[in-house]
Write an enzyme that holds these catalytic residues in place. Structure first.
Site, PDB file in Angstrom:
ATOM      1  N   ASP A   1      -0.123   5.084   0.890  1.00 23.89           N
ATOM      2  CA  ASP A   1      -0.380   6.115   1.907  1.00 23.89           C
ATOM      3  C   ASP A   1      -0.337   5.503   3.304  1.00 23.89           C
ATOM      4  O   ASP A   1      -1.142   4.633   3.629  1.00 23.89           O
ATOM      5  CB  ASP A   1      -1.765   6.743   1.675  1.00 23.89           C
ATOM      6  CG  ASP A   1      -1.854   7.442   0.318  1.00 23.89           C
ATOM      7  OD1 ASP A   1      -0.919   8.189  -0.011  1.00 23.89           O
ATOM      8  OD2 ASP A   1      -2.855   7.237  -0.393  1.00 23.89           O
TER       9      ASP A   1
ATOM     10  N   ASP B   1       0.889  -1.159   0.000  1.00 22.07           N
ATOM     11  CA  ASP B   1       0.000   0.000   0.000  1.00 22.07           C
ATOM     12  C   ASP B   1       0.936   1.220   0.000  1.00 22.07           C
ATOM     13  O   ASP B   1       2.138   1.094   0.295  1.00 22.07           O
ATOM     14  CB  ASP B   1      -0.879  -0.049   1.261  1.00 22.07           C
ATOM     15  CG  ASP B   1      -1.708   1.207   1.416  1.00 22.07           C
ATOM     16  OD1 ASP B   1      -2.300   1.653   0.409  1.00 22.07           O
ATOM     17  OD2 ASP B   1      -1.759   1.755   2.538  1.00 22.07           O
TER      18      ASP B   1
HETATM   19  C1  BG6 Z   1      -5.842   5.775  -0.413  1.00 23.45           C
HETATM   20  C2  BG6 Z   1      -5.944   6.593   0.843  1.00 23.45           C
HETATM   21  O1  BG6 Z   1      -4.547   5.278  -0.550  1.00 23.45           O
HETATM   22  O2  BG6 Z   1      -6.168   6.552  -1.560  1.00 23.45           O
HETATM   23  C3  BG6 Z   1      -7.307   7.253   0.949  1.00 23.45           C
HETATM   24  O3  BG6 Z   1      -5.719   5.764   1.977  1.00 23.45           O
HETATM   25  C4  BG6 Z   1      -7.576   8.048  -0.331  1.00 23.45           C
HETATM   26  O4  BG6 Z   1      -7.319   8.102   2.075  1.00 23.45           O
HETATM   27  C5  BG6 Z   1      -7.465   7.138  -1.546  1.00 23.45           C
HETATM   28  O5  BG6 Z   1      -8.891   8.614  -0.295  1.00 23.45           O
HETATM   29  C6  BG6 Z   1      -7.710   7.868  -2.869  1.00 23.45           C
HETATM   30  O6  BG6 Z   1      -6.695   8.808  -3.075  1.00 23.45           O
HETATM   31  P1  BG6 Z   1      -6.695   9.926  -4.212  1.00 23.45           P
HETATM   32  O7  BG6 Z   1      -5.279  10.469  -4.148  1.00 23.45           O
HETATM   33  O8  BG6 Z   1      -6.994   9.246  -5.506  1.00 23.45           O
HETATM   34  O9  BG6 Z   1      -7.728  10.927  -3.836  1.00 23.45           O
HETATM   35 MG    MG Z   2      -2.803   3.249   3.483  1.00 19.49          MG
END
Ligand code: BG6
Ligand code: MG
Length: 221
Positions: free
Chosen positions: A9, A7
């Site tokens: 984030d 993963d």
């Molecule tokens: C995930 C995060 O990795 O990505 C979420 O944990 C986030 O918090 C999701 O909403 C979507 O991200 P993005 O950058 O496409 O808005």
């Molecule tokens: Mg994460």
């Protein structure tokens, strides 16, 4: 173990904090209570689903039109992109660079399974994009985490079977997705949200290939 799927984030870099800050700004603006505990439920889920969850939480599910929701998501993403534009290789979480080196030295395949459409940009800023044999495009999937699709797609792109993969997550939805893909689940973070993981570590600096191999063997035999 032939592959490790990451993963992004909250595992590779602390952008989970940036998602929190950007959503908090939107929630404050539309007068919906938003704290870190509620934010836990948003980790790992898509931008659209996150906004829906926030609106339901604030009793405002029917208050906004499709166009207004698009505008809120656009604004959140603009703010988020400003925050990530400052990322450098120094923002890799502790131990991640070492773990990537250990995996490469042992020819273990590496993939990214992030729900974020900003993921490729972040890997570039962190200067680790070349370490990844596959990066799943979350927009091409029928269902996001906690469904297994993103992890199964990563295994498919790497040419390995799910049972040969370990995957690392910081979110409850992510651990559920890994387990339902039939993979070895590694949870980073607090025990409460990680209870379904096969291996839990408090922080990324606790991760190592030796530890993964050791727990993998105990799990498999
Ligand atoms: C995930 C995060 O990795 O990505 C979420 O944990 C986030 O918090 C999701 O909403 C979507 O991200 P993005 O950058 O496409 O808005
Ligand atoms: Mg994460």
């Amino acid at each position: 173990m032939k592959a490790v799927i990451f993963d992004l984030d909250g595992v590779i870099t602390d952008t989970a904090e940036y998602h929190f800050l950007a959503w908090k700004h939107i929630a404050d603006q539309i007068h919906i209570p938003f704290d870190r505990s509620f934010n836990e439920s948003l980790k790992g889920i898509s931008r659209e689903k996150s906004l829906e969850t926030i609106l339901v939480h604030g009793g405002a599910a029917a208050k906004y039109s499709k166009a207004e929701k698009q505008a809120l998501m656009f604004q959140k993403n603009q703010h988020y992109q400003t925050l990530i534009s400052k990322l450098t290789p120094k923002d890799l979480l502790p131990g991640i660079s070492r773990l990537l080196c250990e995996l490469k030295n042992e020819n273990i395949k590496i993939a990214l399974a992030s729900s974020s459409r900003n993921a490729p940009k972040i890997l570039e800023r962190l200067e680790i994009i070349d370490d990844f044999h596959a990066v799943v495009d979350p927009t091409a999937l029928a269902k996001g985490k906690p469904e297994p699709d993103i992890f199964l797609t990563a295994a498919l792109l790497l040419g390995v079977s799910p049972a040969e993969c370990a995957a690392i997550e910081d979110a409850e939805a992510g651990i559920a997705a890994i387990k339902s893909a039939g993979m070895f689940a590694v949870g980073v973070g607090h025990e409460r949200s990680m209870h379904a993981a096969d291996l839990m570590v408090g922080q990324t600096c606790d991760l190592s290939l030796d530890l993964l191999n050791e727990k993998w063997k105990q799990h498999s035999f």
